[in-house]
Design an enzyme around this catalytic site. Structure first.
Site, PDB file in Angstrom:
ATOM      1  N   TYR A   1      13.263  91.102  35.061  1.00 26.20           N
ATOM      2  CA  TYR A   1      12.631  89.944  35.695  1.00 26.20           C
ATOM      3  C   TYR A   1      11.100  90.101  35.694  1.00 26.20           C
ATOM      4  O   TYR A   1      10.584  91.096  36.212  1.00 26.20           O
ATOM      5  CB  TYR A   1      13.173  89.838  37.112  1.00 26.20           C
ATOM      6  CG  TYR A   1      12.440  88.953  38.087  1.00 26.20           C
ATOM      7  CD1 TYR A   1      11.971  89.468  39.288  1.00 26.20           C
ATOM      8  CD2 TYR A   1      12.254  87.591  37.839  1.00 26.20           C
ATOM      9  CE1 TYR A   1      11.324  88.673  40.220  1.00 26.20           C
ATOM     10  CE2 TYR A   1      11.605  86.788  38.764  1.00 26.20           C
ATOM     11  CZ  TYR A   1      11.144  87.330  39.951  1.00 26.20           C
ATOM     12  OH  TYR A   1      10.503  86.534  40.866  1.00 26.20           O
TER      13      TYR A   1
ATOM     14  N   ASP B   1      18.958  95.738  43.151  1.00 23.35           N
ATOM     15  CA  ASP B   1      18.679  94.331  43.436  1.00 23.35           C
ATOM     16  C   ASP B   1      19.965  93.580  43.125  1.00 23.35           C
ATOM     17  O   ASP B   1      20.340  93.426  41.961  1.00 23.35           O
ATOM     18  CB  ASP B   1      17.528  93.853  42.544  1.00 23.35           C
ATOM     19  CG  ASP B   1      17.197  92.381  42.751  1.00 23.35           C
ATOM     20  OD1 ASP B   1      18.074  91.613  43.221  1.00 23.35           O
ATOM     21  OD2 ASP B   1      16.081  91.982  42.421  1.00 23.35           O
TER      22      ASP B   1
ATOM     23  N   ILE C   1      20.796  90.370  44.088  1.00 18.67           N
ATOM     24  CA  ILE C   1      20.642  88.987  44.537  1.00 18.67           C
ATOM     25  C   ILE C   1      21.518  87.983  43.786  1.00 18.67           C
ATOM     26  O   ILE C   1      21.650  86.845  44.215  1.00 18.67           O
ATOM     27  CB  ILE C   1      19.171  88.510  44.508  1.00 18.67           C
ATOM     28  CG1 ILE C   1      18.654  88.368  43.076  1.00 18.67           C
ATOM     29  CG2 ILE C   1      18.283  89.437  45.304  1.00 18.67           C
ATOM     30  CD1 ILE C   1      17.237  87.785  43.034  1.00 18.67           C
TER      31      ILE C   1
ATOM     32  N   LYS D   1      19.612  82.854  45.239  1.00 16.62           N
ATOM     33  CA  LYS D   1      20.416  82.602  44.042  1.00 16.62           C
ATOM     34  C   LYS D   1      21.866  82.320  44.405  1.00 16.62           C
ATOM     35  O   LYS D   1      22.458  81.362  43.937  1.00 16.62           O
ATOM     36  CB  LYS D   1      20.351  83.805  43.092  1.00 16.62           C
ATOM     37  CG  LYS D   1      18.940  84.273  42.812  1.00 16.62           C
ATOM     38  CD  LYS D   1      18.108  83.213  42.088  1.00 16.62           C
ATOM     39  CE  LYS D   1      16.681  83.707  41.898  1.00 16.62           C
ATOM     40  NZ  LYS D   1      15.823  82.721  41.227  1.00 16.62           N
TER      41      LYS D   1
END
Lengths: 475, 493
Positions: free
Chosen positions: A145, A230, A232, A268
Site C-alpha cells: 500500500y 495489518d 483491515i 474497508k
C-alpha cells in the site's frame, strides 16, 4: 522566507508524484452515467460500497443508535462530554466481538486491548512511534500500500525496507526473501525493529496461508523483532481459502507475544472510511498503555463510538452483514474477473480485498517501468479508467495494475468492462500483422516523468484536487 | 509504568520516556475522587470534581435544537439518504459546509471583526492533535517554543512528546496579574539563545488556561511585533474564545494582525469545539494558519486525526444555523457569568481572593495566605488537605508550571447548582475552621497549642516525594486518562 520544519518542507507526505495525472484526469472529467457518460471511471479507490442498503435498513430500524433521534437524544450530553481515551466500554466490546466473528469465532479478542486511533492511517503511525526510533526500520513485503510510505515514515523518521516478492511464485513471502531484506537493511546500517504484513494483501487481494504465517512468526521470533499484522481487509475474504489471522497462529506457534500487534479498522470491512475508526490491538501491555496515551491525538468521535457500539453489538446484524458482504464481493469479483478473462486479461488469483491485481505485462512495449507508465497513461486518457500502476505499490516487476471493483454500482461496472473490451479488441487487432493498422490506437503517448512512484488516489485519506466530486456529490 | 530493560530495547525511546506527562504524584487527587466521588444522594460526603474544565451548562439548548433538526443526522429518516455519501467521505479537505460553518463560528466568537477563510480550516484530532500538528509543521526535534506560564498541563505532552520539541517557559508573575510583558519575552528569548536553544516560536493561550483572563490589544500587538522582529512563529490557542462572559471582549490575534505591519506567515491559530460548545467527545480540532505552506502541510497531516464525517455533518448543520448559534453564545456567556459570580461572592465572604477573570471554565484561586511557607512543597501539602479533608479535587498551580506557589485552578462549570453550594459550604467551613484554629493557638501556651495542632490544621502528607519538574495530573490533560473505574466510564446519568 519563513522557517518551518524539515518535515513540512520535505516530501515525506508522499504526494509529489507524476501520478497526479491520473487523479487530474478523473477530477477534470469524472464519469457520471447521465451527465458525463464519457468521463473517467474511478477504479483507483479501494472502497466497499456494496452493502449500504443493508446497513441503512439496520440504521432505520435502530434509532437508538443515533444521538440525534428522539430515542437517542437523552444520551447526547454524556456522549458529547465523553473524552476518556480508554474509549466507551460498549464500543470496545463491540469491536472486539466483531473482530472475533470476522475470524469465524476461532479467536477471542480482549476489549481492554482495543486502542483507538485516527483510522488505520493513525494506527500505523502510532505503532511506528511506539516501536521504533528515528532511523530504525521496518521490513515490508512488496508490492505494498503506497500510504505506508507516509504513515510509517513521515513524522516518525522510521525507514522502510521492502521484502521483494515475485510473480513467479505468486508473490509469496518466502523465508529467503525475508532474510535477504533483513541482510540488506543490515548492510545499510539500518536496525530492523519489525516486519509489517498486510493480510489480506493490498494490492494483491490474496491471503497468507498457514505455513507462510507460521514461518513469518518463527522468523520474527528468532530475530526478536516485532510483527505488525495489518488485517483491515479481514472481512473482505469472499471465498475459500478461509482467512487465518496472526491471532490464531500465535496460539499454535510458540513465540514472544510482546512482539505481536494487529492494526484494524472499519474503513474497508464495513465501508466506513469517513468515520475514522482505527484500532491498535497489541499483545504487549506496554505498547497498549503507550498507544492508549497516544490515542489522544486521534480518538474516535464519541458520536461515532456510540453508533458503532450499537451496530456491532447486534449479533444478528453482524452475522448477516458478514455473509451478505462476502456474497456481494464474491459476485462482483467473479463477474469482473470472468469478463476480463474473456478478452484475454488475467489477474492474480485472489479471494479477498476490494480490487484485483491485473496482469497487463503482455501489453507492455518492453519490460520497463517507463513502458508501464506509458500504458497507464493510455488507460487513463484513452480507455478512461483510473487504475493504479504496480510501480506505485513498489512492485519490482512492471506490468501489474490494481483495479478496484467494489466502489461503483453495476451499471458503472458494465461501462468499465465495455471500455476494457473495446480497448482489448483494438489492441488484438493491432497486434495482428497488418500494416494498415499500425497507425491505429496503440500509439502510446509519451510524456515521461520518472520519479518516486506514488499515486495520490491510492492513499486514504486521499487528497483530491479541490473540486473533487466527493465534495460535490450528494446523490 | 515500570519498564524492564527488555522493554527499553524492544520499544522506542518515545514509548519508554515520561514525556507523555502522566507519571506524577498528583495521581492522588484523581484517586481520591475516583474512589469516593461526590453524589448528592448516594455519596454526599464524597470528593467533588473541580479539576475538569468542561462546559455542560447549555445542553438543554443543544438538545432542543437536535430534536428540531433531525436532518442534521445521517441516521434519522430525514437524513438517511446522506448516510452512504458521508460514511465514505474521507477527503482530508473536510466537508465544505463544515469548514464554512466553523469559519463563521470563529468569526462570530471574535465579534465579527474578522472573517475567517474556510479554505484555511484544517481538521485535527481535537485541540490535542491540533497543537501537536502545528509543532510538527513549525519546528524540528531539539527546537523550542516559548510558553508563558502558568500554562495548560497538557502542553508538555502535546508540544513535546512525539515531536521532540522543547518548552521554554516565560514566567509571568502575580505582581502584575500575570501579564505577558515584552521584557519577559525578551529575557526568556535571550537566555535560550545563550544556552544554544533554538527558539522557533511562541505559544499563547487566549483566553488563558488556567487564568481565565483575556489578552488586551496592547499585549497582543506586542506579541505580534516580537515574533515578527525575531522571525519566529506565533501560535495562538483560542479554544476558550467563546467562554468570555463579561468585558473586556475577546480579541483574536487575527483581529490585531489586520492593522499591523507584520509577517502573516508567522501567525497560526488553534481552535476547537471542546470548550466553547462543550463537545470534547466529538474531537473537533482546528488548525488555522495564515501561512499557505503550513496550511498545506497541516492538511496532509490531518489524515492522522480527521474529524469523523458523521460529526462533521452534524456540526455543519448546527453551526450554520445563525439563530441557534447567536442564542447559544449569548446564553452560554450568561450562564458562565452567573456561575462565576456565585463563586466570586462566596469566596470573598471568607476572604479568599481569585484573579479577576472574565473567561474560561475555571478561576485561579489565591491560597498563598494559607501556605505554611511560600514553597511548592507547602503548596502540595495544602493541596492534599484540600483533597482529603475539604474533599474538593482542585488543581495545584505547580502542575501549570506557575513560578509562584499557592495558586490553584478551580473549575466551576462542570457541576450543577446544588453541587456548587456544597462546594462553597465546604470551602467556607475549611477557611473558618482554619481561622479559629489560628486564633486559639495564639491564645494558648505551647503545650496546649500542640494538642490543637494535632487536629484539623495538621497537614497530612503521605509522601515526601520530591517535586517533579514534569508535574502532571491526568485529569488536567484533555483527553484525560482516569484510572479504569472512572465515573466517566461508569456514569450514565
Amino acid at each position: 522566507m519563513v522557517a518551518i520544519s524539515k518535515i513540512a518542507t520535505g516530501n515525506g507526505h508522499g504526494e509529489d508524484s507524476p501520478y497526479f495525472d491520473g487523479w487530474k484526469a478523473y477530477e477534470t472529467n469524472p464519469f457520471h452515467p447521465i451527465d458525463r457518460p464519457d468521463g473517467v471511471i474511478q477504479m483507483g479507490l479501494a472502497e466497499n460500497q456494496l452493502c449500504f442498503n443493508f446497513i441503512k435498513k439496520w440504521v432505520m430500524e435502530h434509532p437508538e443508535a443515533s444521538l440525534c433521534s428522539a430515542e437517542g437524544v437523552n444520551k447526547f450530553k454524556e456522549t458529547a462530554l465523553f473524552q476518556d481515551y480508554h474509549g466507551m466500554p460498549e464500543f470496545r466490546e463491540a469491536v472486539a466481538k466483531f473482530m472475533g466473528k470476522v475470524r469465524g469465532g476461532r479467536v477471542k479478542f480482549d476489549p481492554d486491548r482495543i486502542v483507538m486511533s485516527g483510522g488505520a492511517t493513525g494506527a500505523h503511525e502510532m505503532v511506528a512511534f511506539c516501536l521504533a526510533d528515528p532511523g530504525e526500520a521496518f521490513l515490508v513485503p512488496s508490492p505494498y500500500y503506497p500510504g505506508f510510505d507516509r504513515d510509517l515514515r513521515w513524522r516518525t523518521g522510521v525507514e522502510l525496507v521492502p521484502v521483494v516478492c515475485e510473480s513467479s511464485n505468486n508473490f509469496k513471502i518466502t523465508r529467503a526473501a525475508l532474510e535477504a531484506a533483513y541482510e540488506k537493511a543490515k548492510e545499510a546500517n539500518l536496525r530492523v525493529k519489525g516486519l509489517l504484513i498486510t493480510n489480506p494483501s493490498n494490492p494483491l487481494g490474496t491471503i497468507l496461508d498457514r505455513d507462510t504465517l507460521k514461518g513469518i512468526v518463527k522468523f520474527i521470533n528468532e530475530k526478536n523483532i516485532h510483527l505488525i499484522g495489518d488485517e483491515i481487509y479481514a472481512a473482505t475474504v469472499f471465498m475459500e481459502p478461509e482467512f487465518v489471522s496472526i491471532s490464531e497462529i500465535i496460539e499454535e506457534v510458540e513465540c514472544n507475544r510482546d512482539l505481536i500487534h494487529i492494526v484494524y479498522s472499519l474503513s474497508k470491512d464495513m465501508g466506513f472510511p469517513g468515520f475514522r475508526v482505527g484500532i491498535v490491538y497489541s499483545y504487549n501491555d506496554a505498547v497498549v498503555s503507550c498507544a492508549r496515551k497516544m490515542s489522544s491525538f486521534g480518538l474516535v468521535s464519541s458520536q461515532t463510538q456510540h453508533l458503532i457500539a450499537t451496530m456491532l453489538s447486534d449479533d444478528d446484524f453482524v452475522d448477516s452483514f458478514i455473509v451478505e458482504s462476502k456474497e456481494q464481493l464474491f459476485k462482483r469479483h467473479e463477474y469482473f474477473t470472468l469478463s476480463l478473462s474473456q478478452v484475454g486479461i488475467g489477474s492474480l488469483k485472489s479471494n479477498a480485498g476490494l480490487f484485483i491485481w491485473m496482469d497487463l505485462r503482455k501489453l507492455l512495449k518492453e519490460k520497463t517501468f517507463d513502458a508501464e507508465m506509458d500504458l497507464w497513461r493510455v488507460i487513463i486518457n484513452e480507455v478512461k479508467l483510473n487504475v493504479s500502476p504496480g510501480s506505485s505499490f513498489h512492485c519490482d516487476e512492471p506490468g501489474w495494475f490494481r483495479v478496484c471493483f467494489a466502489n461503483m454500482d453495476e451499471n458503472t461496472m458494465e461501462v468499465a468492462l465495455l471500455r476494457i473490451t473495446t480497448f482489448m479488441h483494438k489492441h488484438n487487432e493491432a497486434m495482428a500483422p497488418r500494416k494498415l493498422c499500425r497507425r491505429a490506437s496503440l500509439k502510446l503517448s509519451l510524456s515521461r516523468r520518472r520519479d518516486d512512484f506514488m499515486s495520490q488516489n491510492m492513499m486514504s485519506p486521499h487528497s483530491p484536487i479541490p473540486q473533487s466530486p466527493l465534495v460535490r456529490a450528494r446523490t | 509504568m515500570e519498564f524492564t530493560r527488555k522493554n527499553r530495547q524492544l520499544l522506542s525511546r518515545i514509548a519508554t520516556n515520561d514525556r507523555h506527562g502522566e507519571n506524577s504524584p498528583y495521581f492522588d487527587g484523581w484517586k481520591a475522587y475516583d474512589s469516593n466521588p461526590f453524589h448528592p444522594i448516594h455519596n454526599p460526603d464524597g470528593v467533588i470534581q473541580m479539576g475538569l474544565a468542561e462546559n455542560p451548562l447549555c445542553f438543554d439548548l443543544i438538545e432542543k435544537w437536535i430534536r428540531e433538526n433531525p436532518d442534521a443526522s445521517i441516521c434519522t429518516a430525514e437524513g438517511l439518504d446522506k448516510f452512504k455519501d458521508i460514511a465514505i467521505y474521507q477527503d482530508y479537505h473536510g466537508l465544505r459546509e463544515f469548514r464554512e460553518a466553523v469559519a463563521k463560528l470563529m468569526g462570530r466568537v471574535g465579534g465579527n471583526r474578522v472573517t475567517f477563510d474556510p479554505n484555511r480550516i484544517v481538521m485535527s484530532g481535537g485541540a490535542t492533535g491540533a497543537n501537536e500538528t502545528a509543532i510538527f509543521c513549525l519546528a524540528d526535534p531539539g527546537d523550542a517554543f516559548l510558553v508563558p506560564s502558568p500554562y495548560y498541563a497538557g502542553f508538555a505532552r502535546d508540544l513535546r512528546w512525539r515531536t521532540g520539541v522543547e518548552i521554554v517557559p516565560v514566567h509571568c508573575k502575580s505582581s502584575n496579574n500575570f501579564r505577558i510583558t515584552r521584557a519577559a519575552l525578551e529575557e526568556a528569548y535571550e537566555k535560550a539563545q545563550r544556552s544554544n536553544i533554538n527558539i522557533k516560536g511562541v505559544i499563547i493561550t487566549n483566553p488563558s488556561n488556567p487564568l481565565g483572563t483575556v489578552l488586551d490589544k496592547e499585549t497582543l500587538r506586542s506579541l505580534v511585533s516580537f515574533v515578527t522582529d525575531k522571525k519566529i512563529h506565533l501560535v495562538s490557542d483560542e479554544i476558550y474564545a467563546a467562554t468570555v462572559f463579561s468585558s473586556p471582549r475577546f480579541i483574536s490575534v487575527a483581529e490585531v494582525m489586520q492593522d499591523m505591519d507584520c509577517n502573516r506567515d508567522l501567525i497560526h491559530i488553534i481552535y476547537s469545539l471542546s470548550k466553547d460548545m462543550g463537545f470534547p467527545g466529538f474531537r473537533v480540532g482546528i488548525v488555522y494558519s495564515f501561512n499557505d505552506d503550513v496550511t498545506n502541510c497541516a492538511r496532509k497531516m490531518s489524515s492522522f486525526g480527521l474529524v469523523s464525517s458523521q460529526t462533521q455533518f452534524l456540526l455543519a448543520s448546527m453551526l450554520s444555523d445563525d439563530e441557534f448559534v447567536g442564542n447559544f453564545l449569548r446564553e452560554s456567556s450568561k450562564r458562565l457569568a452567573k456561575r462565576r459570580h456565585v463563586f466570586t461572592k462566596g469566596l470573598e465572604e471568607v476572604g479568599i481572593s481569585t484573579i479577576k477573570s472574565n473567561a474560561g471554565l475555571f478561576f485561579w484561586m489565591d491560597m498563598r495566605p494559607l501556605l505554611k511557607e511560600q514553597t511548592t512543597k507547602a503548596e502540595t501539602e495544602l493541596w492534599r488537605v484540600i483533597i482529603n479533608k475539604v474533599k474538593l479535587n482542585v488543581s495545584p498551580g505547580s502542575s501549570f508550571h506557575c513560578s509562584e506557589p499557592g495558586w490553584f485552578r478551580v473549575c466551576f462549570a462542570n457541576m450543577d447548582d446544588k453541587t456548587v453550594e456544597v462546594a462553597l459550604d465546604r470551602i467556607r467551613e475549611f477557611v473558618l475552621q482554619g481561622k479559629e484554629e489560628n486564633n486559639h493557638e495564639a491564645d494558648k501556651s505551647q503545650g496546649r497549642a500542640q494538642r490543637w495542632r494535632k487536629q484539623n490544621l495538621r497537614l497530612s502528607f503521605s509522601s515526601s516525594r520530591l517535586y517533579d519538574e514534569s508535574l502532571m495530573s491526568p485529569h488536567m490533560i484533555s483527553p484525560h486518562s482516569p484510572i479504569p473505574h472512572s465515573p466517566l466510564v461508569r456514569a450514565r446519568t
